[in-house]
Scaffold this motif. Structure first.
Motif, mmCIF file in Angstrom:
data_model
loop_
_atom_site.group_PDB
_atom_site.id
_atom_site.type_symbol
_atom_site.label_atom_id
_atom_site.label_comp_id
_atom_site.label_asym_id
_atom_site.label_seq_id
_atom_site.Cartn_x
_atom_site.Cartn_y
_atom_site.Cartn_z
ATOM 1 N N LEU A 1 0.813 -1.213 0.000
ATOM 2 C CA LEU A 1 0.000 0.000 0.000
ATOM 3 C C LEU A 1 0.847 1.263 0.000
ATOM 4 O O LEU A 1 0.437 2.280 -0.552
ATOM 5 N N GLN A 2 2.027 1.199 0.576
ATOM 6 C CA GLN A 2 2.916 2.366 0.517
ATOM 7 C C GLN A 2 3.337 2.636 -0.919
ATOM 8 O O GLN A 2 3.424 3.788 -1.335
ATOM 9 N N ALA A 3 3.559 1.597 -1.664
ATOM 10 C CA ALA A 3 3.933 1.759 -3.073
ATOM 11 C C ALA A 3 2.761 2.333 -3.871
ATOM 12 O O ALA A 3 2.958 3.196 -4.729
ATOM 13 N N VAL A 4 1.541 1.869 -3.577
ATOM 14 C CA VAL A 4 0.355 2.407 -4.253
ATOM 15 C C VAL A 4 0.205 3.887 -3.923
ATOM 16 O O VAL A 4 -0.022 4.716 -4.804
ATOM 17 N N ALA A 5 0.345 4.233 -2.640
ATOM 18 C CA ALA A 5 0.216 5.634 -2.218
ATOM 19 C C ALA A 5 1.277 6.503 -2.888
ATOM 20 O O ALA A 5 0.972 7.601 -3.376
ATOM 21 N N ALA A 6 2.500 6.020 -2.929
ATOM 22 C CA ALA A 6 3.578 6.776 -3.577
ATOM 23 C C ALA A 6 3.305 6.938 -5.066
ATOM 24 O O ALA A 6 3.529 8.007 -5.640
ATOM 25 N N CYS A 7 2.810 5.888 -5.686
ATOM 26 C CA CYS A 7 2.481 5.935 -7.109
ATOM 27 C C CYS A 7 1.381 6.967 -7.380
ATOM 28 O O CYS A 7 1.496 7.776 -8.292
ATOM 29 N N LEU A 8 0.344 6.941 -6.554
ATOM 30 C CA LEU A 8 -0.754 7.895 -6.742
ATOM 31 C C LEU A 8 -0.293 9.329 -6.499
ATOM 32 O O LEU A 8 -0.783 10.261 -7.145
ATOM 33 N N LYS A 9 0.630 9.492 -5.576
ATOM 34 C CA LYS A 9 1.144 10.837 -5.279
ATOM 35 C C LYS A 9 1.923 11.405 -6.461
ATOM 36 O O LYS A 9 1.856 12.595 -6.746
ATOM 37 N N THR A 10 2.645 10.548 -7.153
ATOM 38 C CA THR A 10 3.451 11.018 -8.287
ATOM 39 C C THR A 10 2.697 10.980 -9.614
ATOM 40 O O THR A 10 3.200 11.459 -10.622
ATOM 41 N N ASN A 11 1.515 10.397 -9.621
ATOM 42 C CA ASN A 11 0.677 10.324 -10.823
ATOM 43 C C ASN A 11 -0.689 10.914 -10.491
ATOM 44 O O ASN A 11 -1.627 10.189 -10.158
ATOM 45 N N PRO A 12 -0.816 12.226 -10.584
ATOM 46 C CA PRO A 12 -2.044 12.882 -10.134
ATOM 47 C C PRO A 12 -3.270 12.516 -10.975
ATOM 48 O O PRO A 12 -3.163 12.061 -12.111
#
Length: 143
Positions: A120-131
């Motif tokens: 989930l940290q990877a998903v959150a980081a991905c969503l943060k960098t891909n608005p």
């Protein structure tokens, strides 16, 4: 008889009176239309708001169809939750609050589906960098 309970009750009544009143059906035809139109679009296209976002499906490593199936399993529950909390949304602020309640429920339920099989940290980081693409959101809502 002590005055403390009476003062507390009076203070509570005054505070309740200070809360912004929620608009109600039948007070303004324009607000009735806003409520009905917006909620019908969210109810119909709520999952699309997420699954049409390339960043969302990419970060969750899902196809659009997989995403739609997963979110479709609780879309109505989330709509009903938002409807219960905000039975009428005739102003921009109320629509925003209804949308936040619905979207928050959808995101939380979706994340909880994958909490054991995705980082989930990877998903959150991905969503943060891909608005989120706001134009796509508008298109998804208005289908």
């Amino acid at each position: 008889m002590s005055l403390k309970p009476l003062i507390a009750l009076l203070a509570l009544a005054l505070l309740a009176g200070c809360a912004a009143p929620q608009s109600q059906r039948g007070q303004d035809p324009k607000k009735d239309f806003i409520n009905d139109f917006t909620k019908s679009k969210i109810q119909k296209n709520g999952a699309d708001l997420f699954c049409d976002q390339k960043s969302y499906t990419t970060c969750f490593k899902l196809t659009r169809d997989q995403c739609m199936k997963e979110l479709g399993s609780f879309k109505n529950d989330c709509f009903n939750q938002a409807q219960k909390k905000y039975p009428f949304a005739g102003t921009e602020h109320e629509v925003g609050e209804f949308s936040k309640e619905f979207g928050g429920c959808m995101a939380l339920r979706h994340v909880s589906m994958h909490s054991s099989d995705r980082d989930l940290q990877a998903v959150a980081a991905c969503l943060k960098t891909n608005p989120i693409d706001r134009e796509q959101s508008k298109k998804s809502l208005m289908k």
